[in-house]
Design a protein around this motif. Structure first.
Motif, PDB file in Angstrom:
ATOM      1  N   ILE A   1     -14.738 -21.675   0.889  1.00 39.82           N
ATOM      2  CA  ILE A   1     -15.591 -20.188   0.589  1.00 39.82           C
ATOM      3  C   ILE A   1     -17.077 -20.827   0.633  1.00 39.82           C
ATOM      4  CG2 ILE A   1     -16.160 -18.511  -0.845  1.00 39.82           C
ATOM      5  CD1 ILE A   1     -13.232 -18.378  -1.808  1.00 39.82           C
ATOM      6  N   GLN A   2     -17.217 -21.981   0.155  1.00 42.59           N
ATOM      7  CA  GLN A   2     -18.607 -22.436   0.148  1.00 42.59           C
ATOM      8  C   GLN A   2     -19.189 -22.823   1.375  1.00 42.59           C
ATOM      9  OE1 GLN A   2     -19.445 -25.762  -2.304  1.00 42.59           O
ATOM     10  NE2 GLN A   2     -21.460 -26.056  -1.880  1.00 42.59           N
ATOM     11  N   SER A   3     -18.419 -23.166   2.232  1.00 45.97           N
ATOM     12  CA  SER A   3     -18.785 -23.778   3.687  1.00 45.97           C
ATOM     13  C   SER A   3     -18.969 -22.429   4.444  1.00 45.97           C
ATOM     14  CB  SER A   3     -17.680 -24.490   4.236  1.00 45.97           C
ATOM     15  OG  SER A   3     -17.812 -24.772   5.721  1.00 45.97           O
ATOM     16  N   PHE A   4     -18.237 -21.272   4.246  1.00 44.14           N
ATOM     17  CA  PHE A   4     -17.933 -20.094   5.078  1.00 44.14           C
ATOM     18  C   PHE A   4     -19.334 -19.359   4.683  1.00 44.14           C
ATOM     19  CE2 PHE A   4     -16.970 -15.611   5.306  1.00 44.14           C
ATOM     20  CZ  PHE A   4     -16.472 -15.667   6.882  1.00 44.14           C
ATOM     21  N   ALA A   5     -19.526 -19.436   3.440  1.00 50.40           N
ATOM     22  CA  ALA A   5     -20.894 -18.596   2.759  1.00 50.40           C
ATOM     23  C   ALA A   5     -22.079 -19.216   3.211  1.00 50.40           C
ATOM     24  CB  ALA A   5     -20.821 -18.533   1.368  1.00 50.40           C
ATOM     25  N   ALA A   6     -22.057 -20.224   3.765  1.00 45.94           N
ATOM     26  CA  ALA A   6     -23.180 -21.388   4.000  1.00 45.94           C
ATOM     27  C   ALA A   6     -23.628 -20.948   5.475  1.00 45.94           C
ATOM     28  CB  ALA A   6     -23.074 -22.608   3.747  1.00 45.94           C
ATOM     29  N   GLY A   7     -22.875 -20.403   6.305  1.00 43.93           N
ATOM     30  CA  GLY A   7     -23.130 -19.867   7.466  1.00 43.93           C
ATOM     31  C   GLY A   7     -22.175 -20.526   8.521  1.00 43.93           C
ATOM     32  N   PHE A   8     -20.893 -19.901   8.819  1.00 48.16           N
ATOM     33  CA  PHE A   8     -19.963 -20.373   9.471  1.00 48.16           C
ATOM     34  C   PHE A   8     -20.241 -20.188  10.988  1.00 48.16           C
ATOM     35  CE2 PHE A   8     -15.997 -21.353  11.168  1.00 48.16           C
ATOM     36  CZ  PHE A   8     -15.738 -20.634  12.065  1.00 48.16           C
ATOM     37  N   GLU A   9     -21.215 -19.021  11.262  1.00 47.25           N
ATOM     38  CA  GLU A   9     -21.290 -18.520  12.576  1.00 47.25           C
ATOM     39  C   GLU A   9     -22.012 -19.718  13.453  1.00 47.25           C
ATOM     40  OE1 GLU A   9     -20.155 -16.248  14.150  1.00 47.25           O
ATOM     41  OE2 GLU A   9     -19.083 -15.107  12.315  1.00 47.25           O
ATOM     42  N   GLN A  10     -21.354 -20.709  13.910  1.00 43.62           N
ATOM     43  CA  GLN A  10     -21.900 -21.729  14.894  1.00 43.62           C
ATOM     44  C   GLN A  10     -21.300 -21.688  16.115  1.00 43.62           C
ATOM     45  OE1 GLN A  10     -22.138 -25.704  13.047  1.00 43.62           O
ATOM     46  NE2 GLN A  10     -22.415 -24.764  10.986  1.00 43.62           N
ATOM     47  N   SER A  11     -21.816 -22.331  17.151  1.00 45.63           N
ATOM     48  CA  SER A  11     -21.303 -22.137  18.605  1.00 45.63           C
ATOM     49  C   SER A  11     -19.879 -22.930  18.428  1.00 45.63           C
ATOM     50  CB  SER A  11     -22.116 -22.895  19.456  1.00 45.63           C
ATOM     51  OG  SER A  11     -22.685 -24.071  19.185  1.00 45.63           O
ATOM     52  N   GLY A  12     -19.263 -22.507  19.182  1.00 42.80           N
ATOM     53  CA  GLY A  12     -17.781 -23.242  19.541  1.00 42.80           C
ATOM     54  C   GLY A  12     -17.303 -23.005  20.705  1.00 42.80           C
TER      55      GLY A  12
ATOM     56  N   VAL B   1     -11.957 -26.164  13.014  1.00 37.51           N
ATOM     57  CA  VAL B   1     -12.122 -24.819  12.137  1.00 37.51           C
ATOM     58  C   VAL B   1     -12.203 -23.678  13.210  1.00 37.51           C
ATOM     59  CG1 VAL B   1     -14.729 -25.106  12.367  1.00 37.51           C
ATOM     60  CG2 VAL B   1     -13.507 -23.542  10.602  1.00 37.51           C
ATOM     61  N   TYR B   2     -11.424 -22.619  12.977  1.00 39.14           N
ATOM     62  CA  TYR B   2     -11.424 -21.461  13.883  1.00 39.14           C
ATOM     63  C   TYR B   2     -12.204 -20.415  13.454  1.00 39.14           C
ATOM     64  CZ  TYR B   2      -7.231 -23.879  16.241  1.00 39.14           C
ATOM     65  OH  TYR B   2      -6.323 -24.821  16.711  1.00 39.14           O
TER      66      TYR B   2
ATOM     67  N   LEU C   1      -1.809 -14.350  12.770  1.00 43.25           N
ATOM     68  CA  LEU C   1      -2.040 -13.477  13.988  1.00 43.25           C
ATOM     69  C   LEU C   1      -2.813 -13.746  14.952  1.00 43.25           C
ATOM     70  CD1 LEU C   1      -1.170 -10.055  12.462  1.00 43.25           C
ATOM     71  CD2 LEU C   1       0.388 -11.350  13.589  1.00 43.25           C
ATOM     72  N   PRO C   2      -2.156 -13.798  16.393  1.00 42.20           N
ATOM     73  CA  PRO C   2      -3.344 -14.218  17.795  1.00 42.20           C
ATOM     74  C   PRO C   2      -4.350 -13.222  17.463  1.00 42.20           C
ATOM     75  CG  PRO C   2      -0.947 -14.392  18.213  1.00 42.20           C
ATOM     76  CD  PRO C   2      -0.933 -13.743  17.009  1.00 42.20           C
ATOM     77  N   ILE C   3      -5.491 -13.639  17.625  1.00 46.68           N
ATOM     78  CA  ILE C   3      -6.704 -12.805  17.774  1.00 46.68           C
ATOM     79  C   ILE C   3      -7.601 -12.845  18.847  1.00 46.68           C
ATOM     80  CG2 ILE C   3      -8.836 -11.938  16.539  1.00 46.68           C
ATOM     81  CD1 ILE C   3      -7.371 -12.690  14.022  1.00 46.68           C
ATOM     82  N   ARG C   4      -7.807 -11.900  19.735  1.00 49.93           N
ATOM     83  CA  ARG C   4      -8.555 -12.054  20.903  1.00 49.93           C
ATOM     84  C   ARG C   4     -10.091 -12.485  20.515  1.00 49.93           C
ATOM     85  NH1 ARG C   4      -9.405  -7.679  25.852  1.00 49.93           N
ATOM     86  NH2 ARG C   4     -10.408  -8.746  27.285  1.00 49.93           N
ATOM     87  N   GLY C   5     -10.644 -13.413  21.289  1.00 42.77           N
ATOM     88  CA  GLY C   5     -11.998 -13.794  20.877  1.00 42.77           C
ATOM     89  C   GLY C   5     -12.200 -14.801  20.000  1.00 42.77           C
ATOM     90  N   THR C   6     -11.039 -15.591  19.598  1.00 46.99           N
ATOM     91  CA  THR C   6     -11.059 -16.841  18.665  1.00 46.99           C
ATOM     92  C   THR C   6     -11.732 -18.027  19.279  1.00 46.99           C
ATOM     93  OG1 THR C   6      -9.115 -16.081  17.524  1.00 46.99           O
ATOM     94  CG2 THR C   6      -9.539 -18.475  17.575  1.00 46.99           C
ATOM     95  N   THR C   7     -12.440 -18.617  18.554  1.00 49.46           N
ATOM     96  CA  THR C   7     -13.415 -19.882  18.880  1.00 49.46           C
ATOM     97  C   THR C   7     -13.033 -21.032  17.947  1.00 49.46           C
ATOM     98  OG1 THR C   7     -15.379 -19.231  17.779  1.00 49.46           O
ATOM     99  CG2 THR C   7     -14.903 -18.476  20.209  1.00 49.46           C
ATOM    100  N   TRP C   8     -13.278 -22.073  18.337  1.00 47.81           N
ATOM    101  CA  TRP C   8     -13.131 -23.303  17.469  1.00 47.81           C
ATOM    102  C   TRP C   8     -14.125 -24.285  17.620  1.00 47.81           C
ATOM    103  CZ3 TRP C   8     -12.349 -28.173  19.214  1.00 47.81           C
ATOM    104  CH2 TRP C   8     -11.879 -28.370  20.612  1.00 47.81           C
ATOM    105  N   ARG C   9     -14.250 -25.358  16.720  1.00 51.12           N
ATOM    106  CA  ARG C   9     -15.273 -26.409  16.785  1.00 51.12           C
ATOM    107  C   ARG C   9     -14.666 -27.582  16.057  1.00 51.12           C
ATOM    108  NH1 ARG C   9     -18.398 -26.635  12.469  1.00 51.12           N
ATOM    109  NH2 ARG C   9     -18.465 -24.881  11.007  1.00 51.12           N
TER     110      ARG C   9
END
Length: 206
Positions: free
Chosen positions: A83-94, A133-134, A113-121
């Motif tokens: 949660i701390q990692s997510f709140a710190a700003g998960f939106e990074q390029s992947g 992390v997806y 569930l499979p979700i269209r547009g899923t990214t990973w890094r």
């Protein structure tokens, strides 16, 4: 429990390299510092020898404890870190999952569930482990993150997502073990939103 501890301790003693002359060096140092008279009593030598033996044993125990590493990670701790990692700003390029598959050693969970547009890094340092992390996109800007790392030294964690997740800071989260890995899901939103990401027979709806 006692037998298990003794067995591991004995194995650690055999695995840790200790200078063969350690007892003699410790004894020589002790004699030099004490500067005893030429007429050392037999009792004094016995005491000195016992101290040297105890010191060597203490050294081996300290090394063995260092080998054992950190205490087991709990579900509560894993969820809190996610949660701390997510709140710190998960939106990074992947990388787009549809264009570049994630490493086969860190797959998506069967419970997601499979979700269209899923990214990973790649993920480095989360809980002191390697993994990926997806980023799981959702409607109306809602998003979620699925952390996948090696699961060694993890305790009190089930084998599927919680029906009633931990909730805080506007997020729902859950940790579980699967296929030798540790998964932690963090969803921005309430329990109903959390349930929409899961492939469970009875996902929470409220």
């Amino acid at each position: 429990m006692r037998d298990s501890f003794d067995t591991r301790l004995t194995a650690a003693f055999h695995d840790v390299p200790v200078p063969p002359d350690l007892p003699e060096r410790l004894l020589a140092r002790l004699v030099a510092e004490q500067s005893p008279s030429p007429r050392l009593s037999r009792r004094w030598w016995l005491v000195a020898g016992g101290l040297v033996t105890a010191a060597a044993a203490s050294l081996l125990v300290a090394v063995w404890l260092g080998i054992q590493g950190q205490p087991p990670i709990s579900a509560e701790y894993a969820v809190g870190e996610a949660i701390q990692s997510f709140a710190a700003g998960f939106e990074q390029s992947g990388y787009s999952l549809s264009k570049k598959p994630a490493p086969s050693g860190y797959p998506l969970s069967q419970w997601i569930l499979p979700i269209r547009g899923t990214t990973w890094r790649p993920l480095e340092g989360f809980l002191g482990r390697r993994g990926v992390v997806y980023n799981l996109p959702g409607p109306a800007g809602v998003s979620a993150a699925l952390y996948v790392v090696e699961q060694d030294n993890v305790s009190d964690i089930g084998t599927e997502p919680e029906q009633h997740p931990f909730t805080t800071a506007g997020c729902c989260a859950s940790a579980w073990r699967e296929g030798g890995l540790l998964y932690v899901l963090v969803v921005q939103g309430d329990r109903a939103t959390y349930g929409r990401y899961l492939n469970l027979p009875r996902s929470p709806l409220a």
